[in-house]
Design a protein around this motif. Sequence first.
Motif, PDB file in Angstrom:
ATOM      1  N   MET A   1       0.842  -1.166   0.000  1.00 40.89           N
ATOM      2  CA  MET A   1       0.000   0.000   0.000  1.00 40.89           C
ATOM      3  C   MET A   1       0.889   1.231   0.000  1.00 40.89           C
ATOM      4  O   MET A   1       1.902   1.277   0.685  1.00 40.89           O
ATOM      5  N   TYR A   2       0.520   2.204  -0.763  1.00 44.10           N
ATOM      6  CA  TYR A   2       1.245   3.464  -0.823  1.00 44.10           C
ATOM      7  C   TYR A   2       0.721   4.364   0.286  1.00 44.10           C
ATOM      8  O   TYR A   2      -0.457   4.723   0.315  1.00 44.10           O
ATOM      9  N   ALA A   3       1.564   4.730   1.224  1.00 48.35           N
ATOM     10  CA  ALA A   3       1.130   5.430   2.433  1.00 48.35           C
ATOM     11  C   ALA A   3       0.516   6.800   2.160  1.00 48.35           C
ATOM     12  O   ALA A   3      -0.421   7.201   2.840  1.00 48.35           O
ATOM     13  N   ALA A   4       1.025   7.516   1.171  1.00 41.86           N
ATOM     14  CA  ALA A   4       0.542   8.877   0.921  1.00 41.86           C
ATOM     15  C   ALA A   4      -0.896   8.900   0.424  1.00 41.86           C
ATOM     16  O   ALA A   4      -1.652   9.805   0.753  1.00 41.86           O
ATOM     17  N   THR A   5      -1.285   7.896  -0.365  1.00 44.13           N
ATOM     18  CA  THR A   5      -2.633   7.896  -0.948  1.00 44.13           C
ATOM     19  C   THR A   5      -3.508   6.760  -0.450  1.00 44.13           C
ATOM     20  O   THR A   5      -4.710   6.776  -0.671  1.00 44.13           O
ATOM     21  N   GLY A   6      -2.904   5.760   0.178  1.00 39.03           N
ATOM     22  CA  GLY A   6      -3.674   4.602   0.623  1.00 39.03           C
ATOM     23  C   GLY A   6      -4.041   3.667  -0.520  1.00 39.03           C
ATOM     24  O   GLY A   6      -4.862   2.778  -0.363  1.00 39.03           O
ATOM     25  N   SER A   7      -3.426   3.850  -1.696  1.00 36.84           N
ATOM     26  CA  SER A   7      -3.737   2.995  -2.841  1.00 36.84           C
ATOM     27  C   SER A   7      -2.812   1.773  -2.869  1.00 36.84           C
ATOM     28  O   SER A   7      -1.661   1.836  -2.454  1.00 36.84           O
ATOM     29  N   LEU A   9      -0.388  -0.709  -4.553  1.00 32.90           N
ATOM     30  CA  LEU A   9       0.528  -0.670  -5.681  1.00 32.90           C
ATOM     31  C   LEU A   9       0.662  -2.034  -6.353  1.00 32.90           C
ATOM     32  O   LEU A   9       0.714  -2.121  -7.573  1.00 32.90           O
ATOM     33  N   TRP A  10       0.760  -3.087  -5.565  1.00 31.51           N
ATOM     34  CA  TRP A  10       0.826  -4.437  -6.100  1.00 31.51           C
ATOM     35  C   TRP A  10       0.498  -5.424  -5.007  1.00 31.51           C
ATOM     36  O   TRP A  10       0.487  -5.094  -3.828  1.00 31.51           O
ATOM     37  N   ARG A  11       0.211  -6.636  -5.432  1.00 35.76           N
ATOM     38  CA  ARG A  11      -0.119  -7.713  -4.511  1.00 35.76           C
ATOM     39  C   ARG A  11       0.569  -8.974  -5.022  1.00 35.76           C
ATOM     40  O   ARG A  11       0.585  -9.226  -6.220  1.00 35.76           O
ATOM     41  N   SER A  12       1.104  -9.753  -4.115  1.00 29.77           N
ATOM     42  CA  SER A  12       1.768 -10.998  -4.520  1.00 29.77           C
ATOM     43  C   SER A  12       0.810 -12.174  -4.323  1.00 29.77           C
ATOM     44  O   SER A  12      -0.210 -12.047  -3.646  1.00 29.77           O
ATOM     45  N   ALA A  13       1.207 -13.285  -4.884  1.00 29.31           N
ATOM     46  CA  ALA A  13       0.505 -14.524  -4.581  1.00 29.31           C
ATOM     47  C   ALA A  13       0.703 -14.819  -3.099  1.00 29.31           C
ATOM     48  O   ALA A  13       1.710 -14.401  -2.517  1.00 29.31           O
ATOM     49  N   PRO A  14      -0.225 -15.506  -2.461  1.00 25.76           N
ATOM     50  CA  PRO A  14      -0.033 -15.815  -1.036  1.00 25.76           C
ATOM     51  C   PRO A  14       1.068 -16.854  -0.834  1.00 25.76           C
ATOM     52  O   PRO A  14       1.194 -17.793  -1.617  1.00 25.76           O
ATOM     53  N   TYR A  15       1.866 -16.645   0.185  1.00 25.45           N
ATOM     54  CA  TYR A  15       2.895 -17.608   0.573  1.00 25.45           C
ATOM     55  C   TYR A  15       2.584 -18.046   1.994  1.00 25.45           C
ATOM     56  O   TYR A  15       2.436 -17.202   2.884  1.00 25.45           O
ATOM     57  N   GLY A  43      10.427  -4.472  -6.159  1.00 24.78           N
ATOM     58  CA  GLY A  43       9.679  -3.577  -5.293  1.00 24.78           C
ATOM     59  C   GLY A  43       8.675  -2.703  -6.002  1.00 24.78           C
ATOM     60  O   GLY A  43       7.745  -2.202  -5.391  1.00 24.78           O
ATOM     61  N   ARG A  44       8.821  -2.537  -7.301  1.00 22.97           N
ATOM     62  CA  ARG A  44       7.899  -1.677  -8.047  1.00 22.97           C
ATOM     63  C   ARG A  44       6.744  -2.446  -8.669  1.00 22.97           C
ATOM     64  O   ARG A  44       5.621  -1.965  -8.685  1.00 22.97           O
ATOM     65  N   SER A  45       7.021  -3.651  -9.152  1.00 19.65           N
ATOM     66  CA  SER A  45       5.970  -4.421  -9.835  1.00 19.65           C
ATOM     67  C   SER A  45       5.398  -5.543  -8.975  1.00 19.65           C
ATOM     68  O   SER A  45       4.311  -6.038  -9.259  1.00 19.65           O
ATOM     69  N   GLY A  46       6.152  -5.983  -7.960  1.00 15.86           N
ATOM     70  CA  GLY A  46       5.718  -7.116  -7.146  1.00 15.86           C
ATOM     71  C   GLY A  46       6.029  -8.464  -7.771  1.00 15.86           C
ATOM     72  O   GLY A  46       5.704  -9.508  -7.215  1.00 15.86           O
ATOM     73  N   ARG A  47       6.684  -8.462  -8.924  1.00 18.45           N
ATOM     74  CA  ARG A  47       7.032  -9.717  -9.595  1.00 18.45           C
ATOM     75  C   ARG A  47       8.133 -10.427  -8.810  1.00 18.45           C
ATOM     76  O   ARG A  47       9.135  -9.820  -8.434  1.00 18.45           O
ATOM     77  N   PRO A  48       7.960 -11.737  -8.526  1.00 16.49           N
ATOM     78  CA  PRO A  48       9.036 -12.476  -7.846  1.00 16.49           C
ATOM     79  C   PRO A  48      10.268 -12.578  -8.742  1.00 16.49           C
ATOM     80  O   PRO A  48      10.168 -13.013  -9.882  1.00 16.49           O
ATOM     81  N   LEU A  49      11.410 -12.135  -8.239  1.00 16.39           N
ATOM     82  CA  LEU A  49      12.666 -12.232  -8.981  1.00 16.39           C
ATOM     83  C   LEU A  49      13.351 -13.551  -8.717  1.00 16.39           C
ATOM     84  O   LEU A  49      14.086 -14.055  -9.554  1.00 16.39           O
ATOM     85  N   SER A  50      13.127 -14.112  -7.528  1.00 14.52           N
ATOM     86  CA  SER A  50      13.658 -15.431  -7.208  1.00 14.52           C
ATOM     87  C   SER A  50      12.865 -16.034  -6.062  1.00 14.52           C
ATOM     88  O   SER A  50      12.366 -15.325  -5.199  1.00 14.52           O
ATOM     89  N   VAL A  51      12.750 -17.338  -6.117  1.00 14.35           N
ATOM     90  CA  VAL A  51      12.150 -18.112  -5.032  1.00 14.35           C
ATOM     91  C   VAL A  51      13.099 -19.273  -4.788  1.00 14.35           C
ATOM     92  O   VAL A  51      13.392 -20.039  -5.692  1.00 14.35           O
TER      93      VAL A  51
END
Length: 110
Positions: A1-7, A9-15, A43-51
């Motif tokens: 969540m972006y603190a300034a607007t409360g919007s 930004l991205w969500r990951s799959a549940p782990y 950090g910008r897209s929420g895409r996993p870079l490695s697992v």
Amino acid sequence: MYAATGSLLWRSAPYPRPRLLAWSSDGSRLALATADKLIVFDGRSGRPLSVRFLRGVTDIAFAQDLAVAREREVLVVDAERPRARPQRVFAGAGSFADVSWSPDRRWLLV
């Protein structure tokens, strides 16, 4: 969540069983440690870079790289190449926790 607007930004799959989160200082990476995995996200897209499967993680800390304390060793993961094999920087008796980088990022305190 972006603190300034409360919007959102991205969500990951549940782990399952999340334990620790650590942001890189510039916000470009987010690390998540679960009971058996270490996941590094963009950090910008929420895409996993490695697992990677990694049990026993007790703490994580970002500087330029990601320090991982687990059981009887401390590992460093290259933040620019999170899929690369982690480098073991210390191993010994006992259980390690509370890992922190020095301000100049040359030393680790465990």
